[in-house]
Design an enzyme around this catalytic site. Structure first.
Site, PDB file in Angstrom:
ATOM      1  N   GLU A 186      -0.306   0.195  -5.532  1.00 35.70           N
ATOM      2  CA  GLU A 186      -1.089   1.319  -4.989  1.00 35.70           C
ATOM      3  C   GLU A 186      -2.341   1.451  -5.842  1.00 35.70           C
ATOM      4  O   GLU A 186      -2.268   1.515  -7.056  1.00 35.70           O
ATOM      5  CB  GLU A 186      -0.252   2.605  -5.016  1.00 35.70           C
ATOM      6  CG  GLU A 186      -1.014   3.884  -4.750  1.00 35.70           C
ATOM      7  CD  GLU A 186      -1.797   3.898  -3.432  1.00 35.70           C
ATOM      8  OE1 GLU A 186      -1.234   3.564  -2.384  1.00 35.70           O
ATOM      9  OE2 GLU A 186      -3.004   4.239  -3.472  1.00 35.70           O
ATOM     10  N   ASP A 244       0.807  -2.028   4.721  1.00 29.80           N
ATOM     11  CA  ASP A 244       0.398  -0.806   5.426  1.00 29.80           C
ATOM     12  C   ASP A 244      -0.961  -0.311   4.918  1.00 29.80           C
ATOM     13  O   ASP A 244      -1.055   0.741   4.283  1.00 29.80           O
ATOM     14  CB  ASP A 244       1.505   0.249   5.187  1.00 29.80           C
ATOM     15  CG  ASP A 244       1.224   1.559   5.896  1.00 29.80           C
ATOM     16  OD1 ASP A 244       0.442   1.570   6.858  1.00 29.80           O
ATOM     17  OD2 ASP A 244       1.794   2.583   5.464  1.00 29.80           O
ATOM     18  N   SER A 250       6.955   5.421   2.430  1.00 25.47           N
ATOM     19  CA  SER A 250       7.756   4.200   2.563  1.00 25.47           C
ATOM     20  C   SER A 250       8.503   3.794   1.279  1.00 25.47           C
ATOM     21  O   SER A 250       9.674   3.400   1.367  1.00 25.47           O
ATOM     22  CB  SER A 250       6.894   3.047   3.085  1.00 25.47           C
ATOM     23  OG  SER A 250       5.696   2.934   2.344  1.00 25.47           O
ATOM     24  N   HIS A 270       0.896  -1.165   0.000  1.00 20.63           N
ATOM     25  CA  HIS A 270       0.000   0.000   0.000  1.00 20.63           C
ATOM     26  C   HIS A 270       0.926   1.204   0.000  1.00 20.63           C
ATOM     27  O   HIS A 270       1.224   1.774   1.052  1.00 20.63           O
ATOM     28  CB  HIS A 270      -0.889   0.009   1.238  1.00 20.63           C
ATOM     29  CG  HIS A 270      -1.793  -1.182   1.373  1.00 20.63           C
ATOM     30  ND1 HIS A 270      -1.339  -2.416   1.739  1.00 20.63           N
ATOM     31  CD2 HIS A 270      -3.136  -1.312   1.181  1.00 20.63           C
ATOM     32  CE1 HIS A 270      -2.369  -3.261   1.781  1.00 20.63           C
ATOM     33  NE2 HIS A 270      -3.468  -2.618   1.444  1.00 20.63           N
TER      34      HIS A 270
HETATM   35  C1  LIG Z   1      -1.405   4.197   4.907  1.00 17.23           C
HETATM   36  S1  LIG Z   1      -1.325   4.610   3.212  1.00 17.23           S
HETATM   37  C2  LIG Z   1       0.250   4.069   2.728  1.00 17.23           C
HETATM   38  C3  LIG Z   1       1.401   4.868   3.223  1.00 17.23           C
HETATM   39  C4  LIG Z   1       2.751   4.368   2.796  1.00 17.23           C
HETATM   40  N1  LIG Z   1       2.901   2.943   3.023  1.00 17.23           N
HETATM   41  C5  LIG Z   1       3.834   5.094   3.564  1.00 17.23           C
HETATM   42  O1  LIG Z   1       4.258   4.617   4.632  1.00 17.23           O
HETATM   43  O2  LIG Z   1       4.287   6.142   3.082  1.00 17.23           O
HETATM   44  C6  LIG Z   1      -2.364   3.381   2.502  1.00 17.23           C
HETATM   45  C7  LIG Z   1      -2.441   3.422   0.972  1.00 17.23           C
HETATM   46  O3  LIG Z   1      -3.091   2.233   0.525  1.00 17.23           O
HETATM   47  C8  LIG Z   1      -3.830   2.518  -0.648  1.00 17.23           C
HETATM   48  N2  LIG Z   1      -4.791   1.412  -0.792  1.00 17.23           N
HETATM   49  C9  LIG Z   1      -5.998   1.256  -0.202  1.00 17.23           C
HETATM   50  N3  LIG Z   1      -6.506   0.049  -0.486  1.00 17.23           N
HETATM   51  C10 LIG Z   1      -5.583  -0.593  -1.262  1.00 17.23           C
HETATM   52  C11 LIG Z   1      -5.510  -1.895  -1.842  1.00 17.23           C
HETATM   53  N4  LIG Z   1      -6.494  -2.786  -1.677  1.00 17.23           N
HETATM   54  N5  LIG Z   1      -4.416  -2.221  -2.543  1.00 17.23           N
HETATM   55  C12 LIG Z   1      -3.406  -1.324  -2.723  1.00 17.23           C
HETATM   56  N6  LIG Z   1      -3.418  -0.079  -2.205  1.00 17.23           N
HETATM   57  C13 LIG Z   1      -4.484   0.283  -1.474  1.00 17.23           C
HETATM   58  C14 LIG Z   1      -4.408   3.882  -0.363  1.00 17.23           C
HETATM   59  O4  LIG Z   1      -4.758   4.535  -1.562  1.00 17.23           O
HETATM   60  C15 LIG Z   1      -3.263   4.563   0.388  1.00 17.23           C
HETATM   61  O5  LIG Z   1      -2.455   5.313  -0.495  1.00 17.23           O
END
Ligand SMILES: C[S@@+](CC[C@H](N)C(=O)[O-])C[C@H]1O[C@@H](n2cnc3c(N)ncnc32)[C@H](O)[C@@H]1O
Length: 279
Positions: free
Chosen positions: A118, A164, A100, A42
Site C-alpha cells: 500500500e 485492486d 480486502s 493495493h
Molecule cells: C481501491 S483501493 C484498495 C481497496 C482494498 N483493496 C479493499 O478492497 O479494501 C486502492 C488503494 O491503492 C493504493 N495505491 C494507489 N497506487 C498504488 C500503487 N502503485 N501501489 C500500491 N498501492 C497503491 C491507494 O492508496 C488505495 O489505498
C-alpha cells in the site's frame, strides 16, 4: 499524487462484488490443509468506519452493504461474506466495513501467509498497525508492481493475488497488464483476481482484451452492473477478471449475485459470468 482514499467508497456495490469474489476464492483454497498465501497489491487501510466523515460524505455504502445487512442469504458464499462483516459489528448495528486484507486475515489460518503493499502515507500505517501480532505477515509501503518483484513467488505454492488499483491514471491499466505478466511468470499456479470499474464501456473492453491477449489461460469474467452503461459519467458497475479460478467459482457467484441483484433492487441491474479463455 495519491488522492484516492478508499474510506470514501468502503462497502459500496463494487466492494460487495469484489469481496464476495475474494471470499469465494479463499473459501475454496482453505478447503485443503496445506498453507496458502494471500497477496494484496493495493491493500488500502484495512478497516473503515461507516460513520467517518469520508463515508458519510459519499454515503455509497447505503447502495451496497446496507441493503444486504439484514438479508438472510441462501447462497453459502453470501452467508460467509455477511458473517465476516457481522463479526466486526457484533451489536447488529452496521458501523464498520472490512477492506480486502482484513477479510483475508479473518479467513486465513495461523499457517497461512498474508502479504500486502500500500503506497498511501496515511493508509499504510493504519493498515500495518492491524496485523502487528500476526505471524507470516509482510506489509510493505511500496508500489504494487515493485512488490511483485520483491515478494513473489511466496514460500508456499497455493494462493490468491488480489489486484485492486484506484485507476486514477489512464496508465494504470497498462501498468496492470505488465505487472500481471511479471507476477504470473513468477507464480503461475496462483489465482489472480483483478478488479475493474465499468465507467466507459469501450475502454473497459479494450482493457479486458489486453488481458486476454497476454496468452494467460483460464480466465473467468464476473461483472455486476447496477445501472445501464453511460459513456464516462461515473461508475455504473464493476467486475472481476479471475485467472485460474476455482472450478466452483462460476456457480458460487451465480447464486450469490442473483440474490445480491434482487436485494440491491434496481430494475435495470444485471450481471454476467463468462469464461473468456479456457484452460
Ligand atoms: C481501491 S483501493 C484498495 C481497496 C482494498 N483493496 C479493499 O478492497 O479494501 C486502492 C488503494 O491503492 C493504493 N495505491 C494507489 N497506487 C498504488 C500503487 N502503485 N501501489 C500500491 N498501492 C497503491 C491507494 O492508496 C488505495 O489505498
Amino acid at each position: 499524487m495519491l488522492s484516492y482514499r478508499h474510506s470514501y467508497h468502503a462497502g459500496n456495490h463494487a466492494d460487495v462484488v469484489k469481496h464476495l469474489t475474494q471470499v469465494a476464492i479463499l473459501d475454496y483454497l482453505l478447503k485443503k490443509d496445506k498453507p496458502l498465501c494471500y497477496h494484496d497489491t493495493h491493500a488500502g487501510a484495512g478497516l473503515y468506519s461507516l460513520q467517518s466523515e469520508h463515508a458519510q460524505k459519499t454515503a455509497e455504502y447505503l447502495e451496497g452493504i446496507t441493503k444486504l445487512w439484514h438479508y438472510q442469504p441462501k447462497s453459502a458464499v453470501l452467508q460467509k461474506y455477511l458473517g465476516l462483516i457481522k463479526q466486526l459489528n457484533p451489536d447488529d448495528e452496521l458501523n464498520f466495513y472490512p477492506g480486502s486484507p482484513k477479510i483475508a486475515a479473518l479467513m486465513l489460518r495461523q499457517q497461512d501467509y498474508l502479504q500486502a503493499t500500500e503506497l498511501h502515507p496515511t493508509d499504510f500505517p493504519l493498515l500495518k498497525s492491524q496485523f502487528v501480532k500476526r505471524r507470516y505477515t509482510r506489509i510493505e509501503n511500496t508500489d504494487a508492481y515493485a512488490g511483485f518483484k520483491a515478494m513473489l513467488p511466496p514460500l508456499v505454492k497455493r494462493g490468491l493475488v488480489l489486484i485492486d488499483p484506484p485507476y486514477e491514471l489512464k496508465t494504470e491499466y497498462q501498468d496492470l497488464v505488465a505487472g500481471l505478466q511479471e507476477a504470473y511468470k513468477r507464480w503461475p499456479q496462483a489465482t489472480y483476481a483483478i478488479w475493474y470499474p465499468v465507467i466507459e464501456r469501450s475502454a473497459i473492453e479494450a482493457f479486458i482484451t489486453a488481458i486476454v491477449n497476454t496468452g494467460i489461460k483460464n480466465q473467468l469474467r464476473i461483472e455486476f452492473n447496477l445501472h445501464p452503461d453511460t459513456e464516462g459519467h461515473g461508475m455504473t458497475g464493476s467486475g472481476m477478471l479471475v485467472i485460474n479460478p476455482p472450478y466452483t467459482l462460476a456457480d458460487d457467484l451465480t447464486q450469490a449475485l442473483s440474490e445480491v441483484q434482487q436485494e440491491l433492487g434496481l430494475a435495470n441491474s444485471h450481471y454476467q459470468i463468462s469464461q473468456l479463455v479456457g484452460e
